[in-house]
Scaffold this motif. Sequence first.
Motif, mmCIF file in Angstrom:
data_model
loop_
_atom_site.group_PDB
_atom_site.id
_atom_site.type_symbol
_atom_site.label_atom_id
_atom_site.label_comp_id
_atom_site.label_asym_id
_atom_site.label_seq_id
_atom_site.Cartn_x
_atom_site.Cartn_y
_atom_site.Cartn_z
ATOM 1 N N MET A 148 68.030 4.982 6.568
ATOM 2 C CA MET A 148 68.722 6.286 5.623
ATOM 3 C C MET A 148 66.929 7.360 5.234
ATOM 4 O O MET A 148 66.442 6.842 4.393
ATOM 5 C CB MET A 148 69.657 6.059 4.901
ATOM 6 N N LEU A 149 66.693 7.777 6.117
ATOM 7 C CA LEU A 149 65.416 8.669 5.492
ATOM 8 C C LEU A 149 66.059 9.745 5.046
ATOM 9 O O LEU A 149 67.138 9.968 4.466
ATOM 10 C CB LEU A 149 65.264 9.654 6.476
ATOM 11 N N VAL A 150 64.982 9.874 3.543
ATOM 12 C CA VAL A 150 64.998 11.175 2.314
ATOM 13 C C VAL A 150 64.040 11.551 2.283
ATOM 14 O O VAL A 150 63.444 11.767 1.887
ATOM 15 C CB VAL A 150 65.041 9.893 1.447
ATOM 16 N N GLY A 194 69.378 11.348 7.685
ATOM 17 C CA GLY A 194 69.033 11.000 6.378
ATOM 18 C C GLY A 194 69.792 12.181 5.010
ATOM 19 O O GLY A 194 71.018 13.223 6.130
ATOM 20 N N VAL A 195 69.260 12.015 4.359
ATOM 21 C CA VAL A 195 69.418 12.843 3.234
ATOM 22 C C VAL A 195 68.881 14.152 2.692
ATOM 23 O O VAL A 195 67.306 12.749 2.236
ATOM 24 C CB VAL A 195 70.578 12.458 1.733
ATOM 25 N N ASP A 196 68.681 14.198 1.704
ATOM 26 C CA ASP A 196 68.330 15.668 1.592
ATOM 27 C C ASP A 196 68.602 15.865 -0.231
ATOM 28 O O ASP A 196 69.797 16.292 0.139
ATOM 29 C CB ASP A 196 68.233 17.133 2.744
ATOM 30 N N LEU A 197 68.018 15.863 -0.910
ATOM 31 C CA LEU A 197 68.200 16.262 -2.397
ATOM 32 C C LEU A 197 66.803 16.969 -2.785
ATOM 33 O O LEU A 197 66.628 17.508 -2.598
ATOM 34 C CB LEU A 197 67.575 14.645 -3.302
ATOM 35 N N ALA A 198 67.891 17.589 -3.688
ATOM 36 C CA ALA A 198 67.114 18.811 -4.953
ATOM 37 C C ALA A 198 67.957 18.810 -5.922
ATOM 38 O O ALA A 198 67.553 18.552 -7.202
ATOM 39 C CB ALA A 198 67.921 20.649 -4.075
ATOM 40 N N ASN A 246 78.719 16.253 18.196
ATOM 41 C CA ASN A 246 78.175 14.890 19.347
ATOM 42 C C ASN A 246 77.090 15.564 20.034
ATOM 43 O O ASN A 246 76.517 14.632 21.113
ATOM 44 C CB ASN A 246 79.667 14.813 20.412
ATOM 45 N N LEU A 247 75.778 15.257 19.504
ATOM 46 C CA LEU A 247 74.480 15.776 20.427
ATOM 47 C C LEU A 247 74.003 14.549 19.475
ATOM 48 O O LEU A 247 74.477 13.758 18.695
ATOM 49 C CB LEU A 247 74.154 16.807 19.800
ATOM 50 N N ASN A 248 72.775 13.887 20.920
ATOM 51 C CA ASN A 248 71.868 12.896 20.558
ATOM 52 C C ASN A 248 71.229 13.302 19.178
ATOM 53 O O ASN A 248 70.198 12.142 18.495
ATOM 54 C CB ASN A 248 71.276 12.613 21.293
ATOM 55 N N THR A 249 70.994 14.194 18.450
ATOM 56 C CA THR A 249 69.424 14.513 17.974
ATOM 57 C C THR A 249 70.273 14.730 16.544
ATOM 58 O O THR A 249 71.298 14.533 15.546
ATOM 59 C CB THR A 249 69.617 16.649 18.088
ATOM 60 N N PRO A 250 69.383 14.099 15.290
ATOM 61 C CA PRO A 250 69.520 12.870 14.138
ATOM 62 C C PRO A 250 69.114 14.198 13.707
ATOM 63 O O PRO A 250 69.551 15.374 13.521
ATOM 64 C CB PRO A 250 68.783 12.254 13.919
ATOM 65 N N PHE A 251 70.815 14.180 12.402
ATOM 66 C CA PHE A 251 70.710 14.878 11.387
ATOM 67 C C PHE A 251 70.340 14.887 10.425
ATOM 68 O O PHE A 251 70.460 13.273 10.012
ATOM 69 C CB PHE A 251 72.063 15.793 11.291
ATOM 70 N N PHE A 252 70.325 15.310 8.722
ATOM 71 C CA PHE A 252 70.410 15.181 7.739
ATOM 72 C C PHE A 252 71.851 15.741 7.119
ATOM 73 O O PHE A 252 72.392 16.795 8.069
ATOM 74 C CB PHE A 252 69.288 15.445 6.844
ATOM 75 N N ILE A 253 72.122 15.258 5.918
ATOM 76 C CA ILE A 253 72.987 16.475 5.098
ATOM 77 C C ILE A 253 72.221 16.896 3.787
ATOM 78 O O ILE A 253 71.538 15.560 2.932
ATOM 79 C CB ILE A 253 74.490 15.197 4.841
ATOM 80 N N ALA A 254 73.016 17.562 3.698
ATOM 81 C CA ALA A 254 72.484 18.476 2.133
ATOM 82 C C ALA A 254 73.271 18.725 1.280
ATOM 83 O O ALA A 254 73.906 19.554 1.725
ATOM 84 C CB ALA A 254 71.136 19.363 2.371
ATOM 85 N N LYS A 267 66.464 22.278 19.817
ATOM 86 C CA LYS A 267 65.443 21.102 20.201
ATOM 87 C C LYS A 267 64.749 20.541 19.125
ATOM 88 O O LYS A 267 63.481 20.481 19.439
ATOM 89 C CB LYS A 267 65.036 21.530 21.864
ATOM 90 N N PRO A 268 65.348 20.667 17.909
ATOM 91 C CA PRO A 268 64.518 19.898 17.133
ATOM 92 C C PRO A 268 64.299 18.472 17.094
ATOM 93 O O PRO A 268 65.121 17.801 17.745
ATOM 94 C CB PRO A 268 64.626 20.612 15.513
ATOM 95 N N ASP A 269 63.944 18.143 16.044
ATOM 96 C CA ASP A 269 63.792 16.568 15.747
ATOM 97 C C ASP A 269 64.749 16.188 15.292
ATOM 98 O O ASP A 269 64.916 14.960 15.248
ATOM 99 C CB ASP A 269 62.355 16.227 14.899
ATOM 100 N N TYR A 270 65.173 16.815 14.139
ATOM 101 C CA TYR A 270 66.125 16.633 13.498
ATOM 102 C C TYR A 270 66.816 18.333 13.087
ATOM 103 O O TYR A 270 66.543 19.011 12.868
ATOM 104 C CB TYR A 270 65.957 16.149 11.456
ATOM 105 N N PHE A 271 68.084 17.860 13.286
ATOM 106 C CA PHE A 271 69.102 18.896 12.063
ATOM 107 C C PHE A 271 69.236 18.573 10.970
ATOM 108 O O PHE A 271 69.344 17.487 10.413
ATOM 109 C CB PHE A 271 70.282 19.744 12.983
#
Length: 197
Positions: free
Chosen positions: A1-3, A170-174, A140-148, A116-120
């Motif tokens: 999991m990316l951070v 991945g996860v996005d922290l603040a 249902n897209l192939n593009t990987p995504f972060f949640i925040a 067409k980003p690297d990530y949503f």
Amino acid sequence: MLVKICGIRSIEDAIVSSLFKPDYMGLIFCESPRRLDAKIGKTIVMKLSSEKFIGVFQNNDIEEVINIAKICNLFGVQLHGKEDPKDIEIVKKNKLLAIKAFRIENNLPENLSEYKPDYFLFDKTKNCTSLNTKVLKGYNLNTPFFIAGGLNSKNIERIIKEVSKPQLCGVDLASGVEKDNKKDITLLEEFFKKLKK
């Protein structure tokens, strides 16, 4: 999991965050309590030159975005407003990692597939206390995504289980790892312990 640890406000914030070896750190250049100017952003990036910094922008002119990215020597750009899909293409042509963020409430954006980003990155809306994970069931897209959106050590396990999509990368922290408007080493430790589980 990316951070991604976002909302870095100072060199101190960046140093504390870097102890946990995040994949990315975010510097905010748009309207926000954590907003920086390019001069401070450049100082932070120069001080921690081995880290990958992402600049966060919202409805800025794309030329301004690219200019700040070059001044600060950013690794990537996150567009968090109503930007055109062509803006993402411009970011990528400038050899920058491209993240397109959306605040979601009851639906995913209808034109999501045009980007067409690297990530949503999917964030909660400002009037919600947490991310609506049910909406992401329809992704249902192939593009990987972060949640925040208010992620912290108390809710991260539940939210990841609720999303339960292979594209979640991945996860996005603040705010969830901050105390007194600074990144807090104890809150970061608690979060990373939970994430490793």
